[in-house]
Structure formats: C-alpha cells, structure tokens
Design an enzyme around this catalytic site. Structure first.
Site, PDB file in Angstrom:
ATOM      1  N   GLU A  81       0.824  -1.203   0.000  1.00  0.00           N
ATOM      2  CA  GLU A  81       0.000   0.000   0.000  1.00  0.00           C
ATOM      3  C   GLU A  81       0.860   1.256   0.000  1.00  0.00           C
ATOM      4  O   GLU A  81       1.969   1.266   0.540  1.00  0.00           O
ATOM      5  CB  GLU A  81      -0.891   0.014   1.238  1.00  0.00           C
ATOM      6  CG  GLU A  81      -1.859  -1.149   1.220  1.00  0.00           C
ATOM      7  CD  GLU A  81      -2.830  -1.142   2.385  1.00  0.00           C
ATOM      8  OE1 GLU A  81      -3.720  -1.982   2.385  1.00  0.00           O
ATOM      9  OE2 GLU A  81      -2.682  -0.291   3.283  1.00  0.00           O
ATOM     10  N   CYS A  95       3.286   8.697   0.996  1.00  0.00           N
ATOM     11  CA  CYS A  95       3.861   7.766   1.962  1.00  0.00           C
ATOM     12  C   CYS A  95       4.098   6.445   1.233  1.00  0.00           C
ATOM     13  O   CYS A  95       3.169   5.888   0.649  1.00  0.00           O
ATOM     14  CB  CYS A  95       2.886   7.594   3.125  1.00  0.00           C
ATOM     15  SG  CYS A  95       3.410   6.353   4.297  1.00  0.00           S
ATOM     16  N   CYS A 102       6.372  -6.854   7.257  1.00  0.00           N
ATOM     17  CA  CYS A 102       7.490  -6.369   8.074  1.00  0.00           C
ATOM     18  C   CYS A 102       7.816  -7.417   9.113  1.00  0.00           C
ATOM     19  O   CYS A 102       6.921  -8.063   9.675  1.00  0.00           O
ATOM     20  CB  CYS A 102       7.099  -5.051   8.754  1.00  0.00           C
ATOM     21  SG  CYS A 102       8.453  -4.345   9.718  1.00  0.00           S
ATOM     22  N   CYS A 106       5.770  -4.857  15.520  1.00  0.00           N
ATOM     23  CA  CYS A 106       5.384  -3.906  16.570  1.00  0.00           C
ATOM     24  C   CYS A 106       3.925  -4.169  16.965  1.00  0.00           C
ATOM     25  O   CYS A 106       3.077  -4.407  16.092  1.00  0.00           O
ATOM     26  CB  CYS A 106       5.538  -2.466  16.081  1.00  0.00           C
ATOM     27  SG  CYS A 106       7.226  -2.096  15.590  1.00  0.00           S
ATOM     28  N   CYS A 109       0.922  -2.300  15.225  1.00  0.00           N
ATOM     29  CA  CYS A 109       0.976  -2.118  13.774  1.00  0.00           C
ATOM     30  C   CYS A 109       0.328  -3.270  12.996  1.00  0.00           C
ATOM     31  O   CYS A 109       0.642  -4.441  13.226  1.00  0.00           O
ATOM     32  CB  CYS A 109       2.441  -1.982  13.369  1.00  0.00           C
ATOM     33  SG  CYS A 109       2.659  -1.861  11.598  1.00  0.00           S
ATOM     34  N   GLY A 154       6.823  -1.783   6.251  1.00  0.00           N
ATOM     35  CA  GLY A 154       8.224  -2.220   6.268  1.00  0.00           C
ATOM     36  C   GLY A 154       9.165  -1.284   6.997  1.00  0.00           C
ATOM     37  O   GLY A 154       8.822  -0.153   7.322  1.00  0.00           O
ATOM     38  N   GLU A 155      10.360  -1.806   7.283  1.00  0.00           N
ATOM     39  CA  GLU A 155      11.423  -1.033   7.927  1.00  0.00           C
ATOM     40  C   GLU A 155      12.431  -0.649   6.831  1.00  0.00           C
ATOM     41  O   GLU A 155      13.163  -1.512   6.326  1.00  0.00           O
ATOM     42  CB  GLU A 155      12.071  -1.897   9.033  1.00  0.00           C
ATOM     43  CG  GLU A 155      13.428  -1.425   9.510  1.00  0.00           C
ATOM     44  CD  GLU A 155      13.488   0.026   9.982  1.00  0.00           C
ATOM     45  OE1 GLU A 155      12.695   0.432  10.827  1.00  0.00           O
ATOM     46  OE2 GLU A 155      14.370   0.765   9.481  1.00  0.00           O
ATOM     47  N   SER A 186      11.746   6.972   7.972  1.00  0.00           N
ATOM     48  CA  SER A 186      11.399   6.691   9.361  1.00  0.00           C
ATOM     49  C   SER A 186      11.841   5.274   9.725  1.00  0.00           C
ATOM     50  O   SER A 186      11.488   4.314   9.044  1.00  0.00           O
ATOM     51  CB  SER A 186       9.882   6.817   9.523  1.00  0.00           C
ATOM     52  OG  SER A 186       9.515   6.378  10.800  1.00  0.00           O
ATOM     53  N   SER A 209      10.748   6.075  15.023  1.00  0.00           N
ATOM     54  CA  SER A 209       9.529   5.576  15.681  1.00  0.00           C
ATOM     55  C   SER A 209       9.917   5.278  17.106  1.00  0.00           C
ATOM     56  O   SER A 209      10.468   4.205  17.383  1.00  0.00           O
ATOM     57  CB  SER A 209       9.086   4.269  15.027  1.00  0.00           C
ATOM     58  OG  SER A 209       8.394   4.513  13.863  1.00  0.00           O
ATOM     59  N   LEU A 210       9.674   6.200  18.006  1.00  0.00           N
ATOM     60  CA  LEU A 210      10.165   6.033  19.382  1.00  0.00           C
ATOM     61  C   LEU A 210       9.096   5.355  20.264  1.00  0.00           C
ATOM     62  O   LEU A 210       9.315   4.287  20.788  1.00  0.00           O
ATOM     63  CB  LEU A 210      10.576   7.403  19.952  1.00  0.00           C
ATOM     64  CG  LEU A 210      11.257   7.360  21.303  1.00  0.00           C
ATOM     65  CD1 LEU A 210      12.635   6.727  21.201  1.00  0.00           C
ATOM     66  CD2 LEU A 210      11.357   8.761  21.913  1.00  0.00           C
ATOM     67  N   HIS A 211       7.989   6.012  20.441  1.00  0.00           N
ATOM     68  CA  HIS A 211       6.801   5.495  21.140  1.00  0.00           C
ATOM     69  C   HIS A 211       6.974   5.232  22.634  1.00  0.00           C
ATOM     70  O   HIS A 211       6.003   4.924  23.313  1.00  0.00           O
ATOM     71  CB  HIS A 211       6.229   4.244  20.446  1.00  0.00           C
ATOM     72  CG  HIS A 211       6.040   4.458  18.969  1.00  0.00           C
ATOM     73  ND1 HIS A 211       5.266   5.471  18.448  1.00  0.00           N
ATOM     74  CD2 HIS A 211       6.579   3.832  17.890  1.00  0.00           C
ATOM     75  CE1 HIS A 211       5.315   5.442  17.126  1.00  0.00           C
ATOM     76  NE2 HIS A 211       6.112   4.468  16.755  1.00  0.00           N
ATOM     77  N   ASN A 286      -4.665   4.507  15.913  1.00  0.00           N
ATOM     78  CA  ASN A 286      -5.807   3.925  15.200  1.00  0.00           C
ATOM     79  C   ASN A 286      -5.832   2.450  15.540  1.00  0.00           C
ATOM     80  O   ASN A 286      -5.024   1.699  14.998  1.00  0.00           O
ATOM     81  CB  ASN A 286      -5.619   4.070  13.689  1.00  0.00           C
ATOM     82  CG  ASN A 286      -5.289   5.482  13.337  1.00  0.00           C
ATOM     83  OD1 ASN A 286      -6.099   6.377  13.531  1.00  0.00           O
ATOM     84  ND2 ASN A 286      -4.072   5.701  12.865  1.00  0.00           N
ATOM     85  N   CYS A 327      -1.291   5.725  10.063  1.00  0.00           N
ATOM     86  CA  CYS A 327      -0.067   5.105  10.558  1.00  0.00           C
ATOM     87  C   CYS A 327      -0.355   3.766  11.251  1.00  0.00           C
ATOM     88  O   CYS A 327      -1.258   3.658  12.060  1.00  0.00           O
ATOM     89  CB  CYS A 327       0.574   6.055  11.542  1.00  0.00           C
ATOM     90  SG  CYS A 327       1.883   5.313  12.454  1.00  0.00           S
TER      91      CYS A 327
HETATM   92  S1  SF4 Z   1       5.562   0.011  12.858  1.00  0.00           S
HETATM   93 FE1  SF4 Z   1       6.993  -0.099  11.143  1.00  0.00          FE
HETATM   94  S2  SF4 Z   1       8.683  -1.335  11.948  1.00  0.00           S
HETATM   95 FE2  SF4 Z   1       6.941  -1.707  13.323  1.00  0.00          FE
HETATM   96  S3  SF4 Z   1       5.955  -3.547  12.459  1.00  0.00           S
HETATM   97 FE3  SF4 Z   1       4.951  -1.737  11.568  1.00  0.00          FE
HETATM   98  S4  SF4 Z   1       5.977  -1.435   9.631  1.00  0.00           S
HETATM   99 FE4  SF4 Z   1       7.296  -2.731  10.873  1.00  0.00          FE
END
Ligand code: SF4
Length: 336
Positions: A81, A95, A102, A106, A109, A154-155, A186, A209-211, A286, A327
């Site tokens: 996407e 984006c 991935c 996380c 996610c 993805g990362e 990111s 991506s700290l969180h 979300n 996100c």
């Molecule tokens: S937030 Fe980013 S790094 Fe974490 S699982 Fe989702 S896509 Fe992967």
C-alpha cells in the site's frame, strides 16, 4: 517498473537513450511506452514487451478527501500500500512502503501482523511515487508530489540499498528532481542503518519511531527495541545531527495505559530536552488489535507535561483512518 529489464533492453543503444528514458518516465510521467515519442518505434515496442510501465493499483479515497490509499498488486501477486496525503498547506505528501509486510512485529501495527514477505525492489518503490505523480498530473489543475516519506509498510533500513537507490533516482536533477530535503525516512531505530544513513551525502530527513523513552515500555511495544536500547539510538541520532544539522522527528503514538501516563511524558520530556533539534510528533492511535487509543483526558495530561517542560512537539490526527490509511494500519487490504 523493472530497471534491470530496461537496462538490458538498452544494451547496445547509444548512451543518450537512458537520458531520454529518464525524461519520459520522470518528467513526462508516461504510463505507456507508446507515449515516449522521443524513442525509436522498435525500442518502444521492445520496452513495452519487456518492461511495461503499467502499475496495477486500486485507489480508495477517504471520505474526508484528504487521503487516498492505493493498494498496489506487484508482478508476483503480492500486495502493498501507498498513501497520498493532502497537507493543510495544500502540499502533496506520498507515503511509500519499503517492504512487503514487516519482520519487526510492533504491537500497534497492522503491517507487523502480516510478517515479512520480501523486500521491494528499487523500481517497486519508485513506482509508488510515479503512481501518484501520474494521478496528480491528470487533475484539472495539475499538481505534483511535494514530499516523500518512507513511513508505509516495512522497515526502510532493512532494505537499505533499494531505499537509498530509489531516493537517489527520485532526487536526480535531470529526472524526477525532488530535493533531498523533501524526503524523510522513518526507522524503528536500526542503529547500523542510522549510522550508514549519516554517511550518505544527502540532506534527507530522519524520523525515529520512538513510542516510549523508557526501554521496558518500548520493548513491550516493539520487540526490536531489545536489540537497540534508546541510549544507542540517541547516540546514532546525535551523530546524524552533528553531520547534517537537521532536525530529527520522534514519532510517539499514544496508546491507552501503555505509554500515556504522566511518568511516560516526563521520561519523554527528559530525553527530548537534550537537543534543540529533536522534536516530537504526537499521534493518535488507530486501533489495529487489542490496544486502545489514549483517552482525551490522558492525552491532555500528557500534552500538558510536554508544554510545561518546553518540549517541541506537533500533533497529528489521523487523516484517513476510515480507509485504514493511517499510521500502523497499512496491511495490504483492498476495498470490500
Ligand atoms: S511500525 Fe513499522 S517497523 Fe513496526 S511492524 Fe509496523 S511497519 Fe514494521
């Protein structure tokens, strides 16, 4: 777009053909080789056969009209996407995804729940941008892509070479020509990636991506945090700032009873106040599973701490959550 096939087809052709092809793809934004009138007919036909320019995508508009998601089916049938966001200032941000799925898993996610399928090729990353550039060009008053952010599936630093290859190609003056400062990558905090990125001579923006500022809280949300403690990430970020003098954005998605209490805000403030070039992007969550978004009251208390401690922060409300384009929601789902 298959760059390998394009290059193979150009074997034996004069050198200036590549320039003509770049012009056709990135400037004229053609979607069929028939439109590349600057190329000889035989070459156009060969390219059409071996490296077609069609991008197989289904567009889904958000009701608020600020966000459009495209579900792209790749040549092997896998799905990714990409999202077009109309910013408040009228600029268009794209984006892009860097991987199919991935591996990092996380907790907040949707992409992470898919697991990792494969890295995207450079051409597959570029195609996501071309898709939107072609769409924007078709409007009554043609518009263009103003910013590109690697915040999709993805990362990016786990597909480093293809991501950097796509950035360099899209930054190329004679091609798409988007300035380096209009890109942002990111990362979930892959320290080796940040260090390598720092050594690139490009002024591309970095986001983390700290969180959570606390390692234990962070590890409860992001399994990869076990390998990369906050301290190590910040030291790599500081090197990036030293080299580029650019601001770095720290993304923080507020999740109820996980990272949204006063103590979490104080930890974040303490960390963020170490460098004037750090800033926080506070995001509304979300829900994509069991976790819940922070209540309005908890969000207010969190923000008050940041204000009191003079932390530089912006707030992002999710445009596009109703089409799952926000996100942490990109999961390769088509319209029902
Ligand atoms: S937030 Fe980013 S790094 Fe974490 S699982 Fe989702 S896509 Fe992967």
């Amino acid at each position: 777009m298959n760059w390998i096939k394009i290059n193979e087809t150009l074997d034996g052709q004069p050198k200036y053909r590549l320039k003509q092809i770049n012009e056709a793809i990135f400037r004229n934004l053609i979607s069929d080789w028939d439109e590349a009138l600057n190329l000889p007919l035989a070459l156009r036909q060969e390219l059409k056969e071996k490296a077609p320019l069609t991008i197989n995508a289904e567009m889904i508009d958000s009701r608020k009209g600020k966000t459009t998601k495209a579900v792209v089916t790749l040549d092997d049938g896998l799905v990714i996407e990409t999202v077009l966001i109309k910013n408040a200032d009228g600029r268009n941000t794209v984006c892009v995804s860097s991987q199919v799925g991935c591996a990092l898993g996380c907790a907040f996610c949707a992409t992470g729940k898919l697991g990792f399928k494969r890295n995207l090729a450079k051409g597959e990353i570029i195609d996501q941008v071309l898709l939107w550039a072609r769409e924007l060009k078709k409007r009554d008053e043609p518009e263009k892509v103003d910013n590109i952010v690697f915040m999709g599936m993805g990362e990016p630093f786990l597909n480093y070479d293809n991501v950097m290859g796509a950035i360099r190609a899209l930054n190329e003056k004679d091609g798409f020509g988007l300035g380096a400062r209009h890109f942002a990558v990111s990362t979930a905090g892959i320290v080796e990636g940040i260090r390598k990125f720092t050594k690139e001579n490009l002024e591309v923006n970095l986001a983390i991506s700290l969180h959570a500022a606390d390692d234990d809280v962070r590890q409860s949300l992001m399994p990869i945090a076990k390998n990369y403690p906050v301290k190590a990430i910040m030291s790599a970020v500081d090197e990036y700032i030293k080299k580029t003098n650019r601001r770095v954005m720290f993304e923080y998605v507020l999740i109820a009873k996980v990272n949204d209490n006063e103590r979490d805000a104080e930890d974040l403030a303490k960390l963020m106040n170490k460098n004037p070039l750090y800033f926080v992007n506070l995001m509304t969550y979300n829900p994509a599973g069991k976790l819940k978004a922070s209540s309005a009251q908890a969000t207010e208390i969190f923000k008050n701490v940041l204000v009191k401690e003079n932390v530089r922060f912006t707030e992002r409300h999710s445009a596009g959550d109703e089409i799952e384009a926000a996100c942490g929601q990109l999961a390769g789902k088509k319209a029902e």
